[in-house]
Design a protein around this motif. Structure first.
Motif, PDB file in Angstrom:
ATOM      1  N   ARG A 234       0.830  -1.209   0.000  1.00  0.00           N
ATOM      2  CA  ARG A 234       0.000   0.000   0.000  1.00  0.00           C
ATOM      3  C   ARG A 234       0.864   1.259   0.000  1.00  0.00           C
ATOM      4  O   ARG A 234       0.579   2.221  -0.714  1.00  0.00           O
ATOM      5  CB  ARG A 234      -0.936  -0.003   1.213  1.00  0.00           C
ATOM      6  CG  ARG A 234      -2.113  -0.953   1.060  1.00  0.00           C
ATOM      7  CD  ARG A 234      -2.999  -0.963   2.288  1.00  0.00           C
ATOM      8  NE  ARG A 234      -4.270  -1.645   2.021  1.00  0.00           N
ATOM      9  CZ  ARG A 234      -5.219  -1.837   2.913  1.00  0.00           C
ATOM     10  NH1 ARG A 234      -5.055  -1.420   4.163  1.00  0.00           N
ATOM     11  NH2 ARG A 234      -6.347  -2.457   2.575  1.00  0.00           N
ATOM     12  N   ARG A 235       1.925   1.243   0.791  1.00  0.00           N
ATOM     13  CA  ARG A 235       2.815   2.402   0.796  1.00  0.00           C
ATOM     14  C   ARG A 235       3.449   2.602  -0.576  1.00  0.00           C
ATOM     15  O   ARG A 235       3.641   3.740  -1.030  1.00  0.00           O
ATOM     16  CB  ARG A 235       3.879   2.247   1.887  1.00  0.00           C
ATOM     17  CG  ARG A 235       3.360   2.568   3.286  1.00  0.00           C
ATOM     18  CD  ARG A 235       4.455   2.536   4.324  1.00  0.00           C
ATOM     19  NE  ARG A 235       4.761   1.179   4.731  1.00  0.00           N
ATOM     20  CZ  ARG A 235       4.161   0.528   5.732  1.00  0.00           C
ATOM     21  NH1 ARG A 235       3.189   1.122   6.418  1.00  0.00           N
ATOM     22  NH2 ARG A 235       4.513  -0.702   6.050  1.00  0.00           N
ATOM     23  N   ASP A 269       1.030   8.685   9.521  1.00  0.00           N
ATOM     24  CA  ASP A 269       1.212   8.713   8.066  1.00  0.00           C
ATOM     25  C   ASP A 269       1.575   7.326   7.549  1.00  0.00           C
ATOM     26  O   ASP A 269       0.988   6.827   6.588  1.00  0.00           O
ATOM     27  CB  ASP A 269       2.331   9.692   7.685  1.00  0.00           C
ATOM     28  CG  ASP A 269       1.965  11.136   7.939  1.00  0.00           C
ATOM     29  OD1 ASP A 269       0.792  11.495   7.753  1.00  0.00           O
ATOM     30  OD2 ASP A 269       2.852  11.925   8.314  1.00  0.00           O
ATOM     31  N   TYR A 270       2.531   6.710   8.215  1.00  0.00           N
ATOM     32  CA  TYR A 270       3.119   5.460   7.735  1.00  0.00           C
ATOM     33  C   TYR A 270       2.200   4.256   7.925  1.00  0.00           C
ATOM     34  O   TYR A 270       2.020   3.441   7.011  1.00  0.00           O
ATOM     35  CB  TYR A 270       4.437   5.229   8.477  1.00  0.00           C
ATOM     36  CG  TYR A 270       5.312   4.128   7.917  1.00  0.00           C
ATOM     37  CD1 TYR A 270       6.123   4.355   6.815  1.00  0.00           C
ATOM     38  CD2 TYR A 270       5.354   2.871   8.515  1.00  0.00           C
ATOM     39  CE1 TYR A 270       6.948   3.362   6.303  1.00  0.00           C
ATOM     40  CE2 TYR A 270       6.168   1.863   8.014  1.00  0.00           C
ATOM     41  CZ  TYR A 270       6.968   2.118   6.911  1.00  0.00           C
ATOM     42  OH  TYR A 270       7.773   1.125   6.407  1.00  0.00           O
ATOM     43  N   ASN A 271       1.588   4.154   9.090  1.00  0.00           N
ATOM     44  CA  ASN A 271       0.841   2.939   9.448  1.00  0.00           C
ATOM     45  C   ASN A 271      -0.657   3.010   9.182  1.00  0.00           C
ATOM     46  O   ASN A 271      -1.300   1.966   9.034  1.00  0.00           O
ATOM     47  CB  ASN A 271       1.067   2.618  10.930  1.00  0.00           C
ATOM     48  CG  ASN A 271       2.503   2.285  11.234  1.00  0.00           C
ATOM     49  OD1 ASN A 271       3.142   1.537  10.503  1.00  0.00           O
ATOM     50  ND2 ASN A 271       3.034   2.848  12.314  1.00  0.00           N
ATOM     51  N   ALA A 275       1.368   6.440   3.923  1.00  0.00           N
ATOM     52  CA  ALA A 275       2.145   7.492   3.280  1.00  0.00           C
ATOM     53  C   ALA A 275       3.562   7.455   3.837  1.00  0.00           C
ATOM     54  O   ALA A 275       3.781   7.768   5.009  1.00  0.00           O
ATOM     55  CB  ALA A 275       1.513   8.858   3.545  1.00  0.00           C
ATOM     56  N   ASP A 276       4.512   7.053   2.995  1.00  0.00           N
ATOM     57  CA  ASP A 276       5.907   6.911   3.425  1.00  0.00           C
ATOM     58  C   ASP A 276       6.602   8.271   3.311  1.00  0.00           C
ATOM     59  O   ASP A 276       7.473   8.484   2.470  1.00  0.00           O
ATOM     60  CB  ASP A 276       6.615   5.864   2.576  1.00  0.00           C
ATOM     61  CG  ASP A 276       7.941   5.422   3.167  1.00  0.00           C
ATOM     62  OD1 ASP A 276       8.392   6.040   4.150  1.00  0.00           O
ATOM     63  OD2 ASP A 276       8.530   4.464   2.633  1.00  0.00           O
ATOM     64  N   VAL A 277       6.187   9.185   4.171  1.00  0.00           N
ATOM     65  CA  VAL A 277       6.647  10.566   4.095  1.00  0.00           C
ATOM     66  C   VAL A 277       8.156  10.673   4.249  1.00  0.00           C
ATOM     67  O   VAL A 277       8.814  11.475   3.565  1.00  0.00           O
ATOM     68  CB  VAL A 277       5.929  11.425   5.152  1.00  0.00           C
ATOM     69  CG1 VAL A 277       6.456  12.852   5.132  1.00  0.00           C
ATOM     70  CG2 VAL A 277       4.420  11.408   4.915  1.00  0.00           C
ATOM     71  N   GLU A 278       8.729   9.868   5.130  1.00  0.00           N
ATOM     72  CA  GLU A 278      10.184   9.936   5.333  1.00  0.00           C
ATOM     73  C   GLU A 278      10.925   9.626   4.035  1.00  0.00           C
ATOM     74  O   GLU A 278      11.944  10.246   3.725  1.00  0.00           O
ATOM     75  CB  GLU A 278      10.615   8.975   6.443  1.00  0.00           C
ATOM     76  CG  GLU A 278      12.095   9.093   6.773  1.00  0.00           C
ATOM     77  CD  GLU A 278      12.493   8.325   8.021  1.00  0.00           C
ATOM     78  OE1 GLU A 278      13.672   8.408   8.409  1.00  0.00           O
ATOM     79  OE2 GLU A 278      11.616   7.662   8.623  1.00  0.00           O
TER      80      GLU A 278
END
Length: 405
Positions: A234-235, A269-271, A275-278
């Motif tokens: 998904r990310r 964001d991540y979980n 959204a893998d913002v980093e």
């Protein structure tokens, strides 16, 4: 005692900011724009449009609003021109927004985005087109969608209905290749037809952690030999969309920027949103800027403002960092700031200069290149004494810092 504590803490914050300031990069342009923006949401645009009978009426209203924004010391307007799968502009992909002229898919009596662009140019303001990529509707009523809405068309097609997910609202499925192409084409349309300075996404990505939303696509992925977990896959879907949008923007006009304003809590964001913002802020080719919504006071127990800003500055490597500020909290209780400390919960009630002090702090942080205020109506709300005092303080801080910024 509380006032004394406030003064002491503020001084510590400022001293820490000065001590932590890093030398300016030699490669940084001398005339780089320090962005001082305000978000203008779709419901604020709807209010502006509601009593405008003609194009001329809207032009006058926009110019008046933009003059006030400029007089407050701001230099950028970020206007929400696609809040759902609809548009405040002439689009081949999305119907006219119901928030624009009252009926989704109705007549575009005039082009609000073009009028706002013209007004911004005349007044020397930057203008960004704010888009929500995955949201189709604010409710679950499919019948309320216009027949020209592609989401409704997909829902009526058994082969394509999985492109759309319905819960309490209607969303596009982030795992769908057709959805990605639609989002990319929609952005390309804006950049090719309208002279915007940037395209801006907000903090909504995967609308749910429910496995149902992309069950079909994930099964196909696994059957084809894919070995990523559902979360990682998904990310990757979201990151692929973001990278595709970035590339599309640059192919059309390299001077137009693409930025995202995510939640400032990376774990959410991540979980939750996948959204893998980093990754986006440490690898090239995803965004030109990131603007985390750091909607917290100085006393917030979990994410105190200054520490959160520094955490983001330390992380961002490949793009510019801006900070979203919570002007909307002026005079309001901040219930999630603390479990039992009244001075944290009441911070935005007890102090009417929190946002201005946050801006002063940001000016000291070399890695921060601007700020965004949420939102326009709080700049002009004369009945909200706290917001009025905040705006006065903000204006004073910006005026005092105009030489540097």
């Amino acid at each position: 005692m509380k006032k004394i504590l406030t003064v002491i803490v503020s001084v510590i914050f400022l001293l820490c900011g000065c001590a932590a300031e890093k030398p300016k990069s030699q490669s940084e342009p001398v005339n780089a724009v320090y962005v001082k923006a305000v978000w203008i949401s779709y419901y604020e645009l709807e209010t502006m449009l509601s009593d405008c009978k003609t194009e001329s009426d809207f032009e006058k209203k926009v110019k008046s609003a933009f003059r006030e924004i400029r007089s407050d010391g701001l230099n950028t307007v970020t206007v929400q021109v696609r809040p759902c799968a609809d548009a405040f502009y002439k689009s081949e992909y999305f119907p006219v927004s119901k928030y624009c002229f009252g009926t989704q898919g109705g007549e575009l009596k005039f082009d609000p985005l073009q009028i706002m662009i013209d007004a911004a140019r005349q007044l020397g303001l930057r203008i960004e087109a704010w888009v929500n990529p995955y949201r189709v509707s604010q409710d679950a009523d499919v019948d309320a969608l216009s027949d020209s809405n592609i989401a409704k068309q997909w829902l009526n097609d058994d082969n394509k209905k999985s492109n759309v997910y319905i819960d309490d609202k209607i969303y596009f499925n982030p795992a769908s290749q057709e959805v990605k192409e639609l989002i990319v084409n929609g952005v390309k349309e804006i950049v090719s037809k309208y002279a915007v300075d940037a395209v801006h996404f907000d903090d909504y990505f995967y609308p749910t952690t429910d496995e149902e939303i992309d069950e079909k696509e994930f099964s196909q992925y696994k059957e084809s030999g894919g070995d990523m977990s559902l979360s990682d896959w998904r990310r990757e879907n979201v990151s692929d969309m973001v990278k595709s949008v970035y590339n599309a923007v640059k192919e059309i006009n390299s001077s137009v920027e693409f930025g995202i304003s995510p939640q400032s809590k990376l774990s959410a964001d991540y979980n939750t949103l996948y959204a893998d913002v980093e990754r986006w802020v440490t690898e090239e080719g995803f965004v030109d800027y990131i603007c985390p919504q750091i909607y917290f006071g100085f006393y917030n127990e979990v994410q105190p403002f200054t520490r959160t800003v520094k955490d983001w500055e330390d992380m961002v490597k490949s793009c510019k960092l801006y900070v979203g500020l919570a002007l909307y909290k002026s005079g309001q209780k901040d219930e999630f700031a603390s479990t039992d400390q009244s001075y944290a919960i009441n911070e935005f009630i007890d102090s009417h200069d929190i946002i201005s002090r946050q801006i002063s702090y940001l000016y000291q942080i070399n890695g921060v290149k601007g700020f965004y205020l949420f939102s326009y109506s709080y700049l002009t709300d004369k009945e909200n004494t706290s917001a009025t005092e905040e705006v006065k303080a903000i204006k004073k801080v910006i005026q005092q810092s105009s030489i540097q910024h």
